[in-house]
Design an enzyme around this catalytic site. Structure first.
Site, mmCIF file in Angstrom:
data_model
loop_
_atom_site.group_PDB
_atom_site.id
_atom_site.type_symbol
_atom_site.label_atom_id
_atom_site.label_comp_id
_atom_site.label_asym_id
_atom_site.label_seq_id
_atom_site.Cartn_x
_atom_site.Cartn_y
_atom_site.Cartn_z
ATOM 1 N N ASP A 11 0.876 -1.293 0.093
ATOM 2 C CA ASP A 11 0.109 -0.353 -0.307
ATOM 3 C C ASP A 11 1.050 0.970 -0.126
ATOM 4 O O ASP A 11 1.591 1.676 0.992
ATOM 5 C CB ASP A 11 -1.036 0.455 1.624
ATOM 6 C CG ASP A 11 -1.676 -1.035 1.883
ATOM 7 O OD1 ASP A 11 -0.939 -2.528 1.013
ATOM 8 O OD2 ASP A 11 -2.810 -1.352 2.016
ATOM 9 N N GLU A 30 -4.052 1.825 -2.719
ATOM 10 C CA GLU A 30 -4.957 1.992 -2.399
ATOM 11 C C GLU A 30 -5.289 3.181 -1.551
ATOM 12 O O GLU A 30 -6.028 3.974 -1.017
ATOM 13 C CB GLU A 30 -6.262 0.874 -1.670
ATOM 14 C CG GLU A 30 -4.712 0.952 -0.279
ATOM 15 C CD GLU A 30 -6.123 0.549 0.448
ATOM 16 O OE1 GLU A 30 -7.447 0.768 0.477
ATOM 17 O OE2 GLU A 30 -5.524 0.808 1.675
ATOM 18 N N ASN A 31 -4.311 3.408 -0.497
ATOM 19 C CA ASN A 31 -3.745 4.785 0.164
ATOM 20 C C ASN A 31 -2.644 6.472 -1.000
ATOM 21 O O ASN A 31 -2.005 6.809 -0.116
ATOM 22 C CB ASN A 31 -3.256 4.467 1.442
ATOM 23 C CG ASN A 31 -4.112 2.949 1.510
ATOM 24 O OD1 ASN A 31 -3.315 2.488 1.594
ATOM 25 N ND2 ASN A 31 -5.014 3.164 2.243
ATOM 26 N N ASN A 54 -9.860 -1.907 -0.010
ATOM 27 C CA ASN A 54 -11.689 -0.956 0.774
ATOM 28 C C ASN A 54 -11.673 0.771 0.320
ATOM 29 O O ASN A 54 -12.618 1.344 0.140
ATOM 30 C CB ASN A 54 -11.480 -1.454 2.451
ATOM 31 C CG ASN A 54 -9.832 -1.153 2.700
ATOM 32 O OD1 ASN A 54 -9.482 -1.708 2.746
ATOM 33 N ND2 ASN A 54 -10.208 -0.209 3.764
ATOM 34 N N HIS A 55 -10.041 1.432 0.374
ATOM 35 C CA HIS A 55 -10.386 2.284 -0.051
ATOM 36 C C HIS A 55 -9.954 2.998 -1.904
ATOM 37 O O HIS A 55 -10.329 4.019 -2.393
ATOM 38 C CB HIS A 55 -8.890 3.556 0.572
ATOM 39 C CG HIS A 55 -9.479 3.924 1.900
ATOM 40 N ND1 HIS A 55 -10.371 4.132 2.150
ATOM 41 C CD2 HIS A 55 -8.283 2.621 2.903
ATOM 42 C CE1 HIS A 55 -10.188 3.182 3.424
ATOM 43 N NE2 HIS A 55 -8.692 3.160 4.159
ATOM 44 N N HIS A 75 -6.202 -8.217 0.204
ATOM 45 C CA HIS A 75 -6.591 -6.863 1.110
ATOM 46 C C HIS A 75 -7.406 -7.569 2.137
ATOM 47 O O HIS A 75 -8.642 -7.533 2.000
ATOM 48 C CB HIS A 75 -6.781 -5.781 0.075
ATOM 49 C CG HIS A 75 -6.856 -4.859 0.231
ATOM 50 N ND1 HIS A 75 -5.216 -3.923 0.380
ATOM 51 C CD2 HIS A 75 -7.295 -3.369 1.698
ATOM 52 C CE1 HIS A 75 -5.143 -2.903 1.069
ATOM 53 N NE2 HIS A 75 -7.135 -2.500 1.659
ATOM 54 N N HIS A 134 -3.244 -3.859 3.685
ATOM 55 C CA HIS A 134 -4.676 -3.286 4.067
ATOM 56 C C HIS A 134 -3.639 -3.167 5.591
ATOM 57 O O HIS A 134 -4.203 -2.668 6.196
ATOM 58 C CB HIS A 134 -5.215 -4.133 3.930
ATOM 59 C CG HIS A 134 -6.316 -3.164 5.252
ATOM 60 N ND1 HIS A 134 -7.331 -2.270 4.677
ATOM 61 C CD2 HIS A 134 -7.054 -3.932 6.335
ATOM 62 C CE1 HIS A 134 -7.937 -1.843 5.668
ATOM 63 N NE2 HIS A 134 -8.122 -3.068 6.299
ATOM 64 N N HIS A 140 -0.788 -2.071 7.196
ATOM 65 C CA HIS A 140 0.497 -2.019 6.481
ATOM 66 C C HIS A 140 1.541 -1.958 7.687
ATOM 67 O O HIS A 140 2.811 -1.531 7.265
ATOM 68 C CB HIS A 140 0.172 -0.462 7.390
ATOM 69 C CG HIS A 140 -0.987 0.450 6.561
ATOM 70 N ND1 HIS A 140 -1.634 1.402 5.779
ATOM 71 C CD2 HIS A 140 -1.886 0.173 4.728
ATOM 72 C CE1 HIS A 140 -1.993 2.311 5.273
ATOM 73 N NE2 HIS A 140 -2.812 0.352 4.339
#
Ligand SMILES: [Fe+2]
Ligand SMILES: [Fe+2]
Length: 261
Positions: A9, A38-39, A66-67, A154, A179, A181
């Protein structure tokens, strides 16, 4: 033999900076680079600048989580699938969700061309409701033309990620988690030939709480009230996993971590 590097991520500007600096060198040690983005846009989703710079640094495929939908640019990026090789989560219950949950690539290796399919799955434990990831990947694997399969799982719970890896052992080349991190030290190849690590770890600010400046999360836990979370500044870390694949199975796996001075 196909060498794949997977980068966890990418979080905010510090993550984009360290990715831009380090990915070209990592990509030289691999035939294909997958980057979870995703981030990348301030911690939430991915914008066009972030996608462009990841691709310019050597990414061959971008995954999400999820983001995925948090930055509006994602709709345009998913609509331009020739320019943006993005894989969003597969196990969404909306059959009309934009984009694709898996993609097959022809990867140039030292000895020829090999087929690689990248899949992004979302877990369901301590996360928002989505379709069953175990069923979704089983359905996908009924196709016979995927080549080696690399799964970005994730998810929050290590138990769910371990269970998925055992479920898929021998049927996919790798199940690497994202996810949380935080990289896990369980890097291994399962008996059937599936490389596994519960979480690759993230690519973002090192002095942070999973990417956020520490004040917000500390106050939230201390007071049990909401607090503003900003992207932490300062030196960044990059976490990745290298997987070597032969005939659809992992023959090598190595955890990689870099922290800026
Ligand atoms: Fe993340
Ligand atoms: Fe996430």
């Amino acid at each position: 033999m196909m060498r794949v590097v997977f980068v966890g991520d990418v979080f905010g500007q510090p993550g984009r900076r360290v990715l831009g600096a380090q990915l070209p060198g990592l990509r030289q040690r691999a035939d294909f680079a997958i980057v979870n983005m995703e981030n990348a846009a301030g911690g939430f989703g991915v914008h066009r600048d972030a996608a462009d710079s990841a691709l310019a640094a050597g990414a061959d495929c971008l995954t999400l989580g999820n983001h995925a939908w948090h930055h509006k640019d994602i709709y345009a990026l998913l609509g331009d699938e020739l320019k943006y090789p993005i894989v969003r989560p597969l196990n969404l219950s909306d059959p009309g969700a934009p984009g694709v949950g898996w993609r097959t690539f022809d990867v140039k290796t030292a000895t020829g061309t090999e087929r690689l399919t990248v899949v992004n799955l979302l877990g369901r434990v301590f996360m928002e409701a989505v379709a069953n990831p175990f069923r979704a990947i089983d359905d996908l694997l009924e196709r016979g033309d995927l080549g080696a399969v690399f799964v970005d799982m994730h998810a929050e719970a290590t138990s769910e990620k371990q269970a998925l890896a055992w479920h898929l052992d021998g049927r996919v080349a790798a199940v690497i988690g994202t996810h949380t991190h935080v990289p896990t030290a369980d890097t291994r190849i399962l008996p059937g030939g599936t490389a596994f690590q519960a979480d690759a770890g993230f690519t973002g600010p090192h002095d942070s709480v999973i990417g956020s400046e520490v004040g917000g999360p500390v106050q939230k836990f201390l007071t049990e009230r909401p607090h503003r979370f900003g992207v932490a500044a300062g030196r960044a870390e990059l976490n990745a996993v290298f997987v070597q694949i032969e005939a659809g199975k992992a023959v090598g796996v190595e955890r990689y971590r870099y922290v800026e001075e």
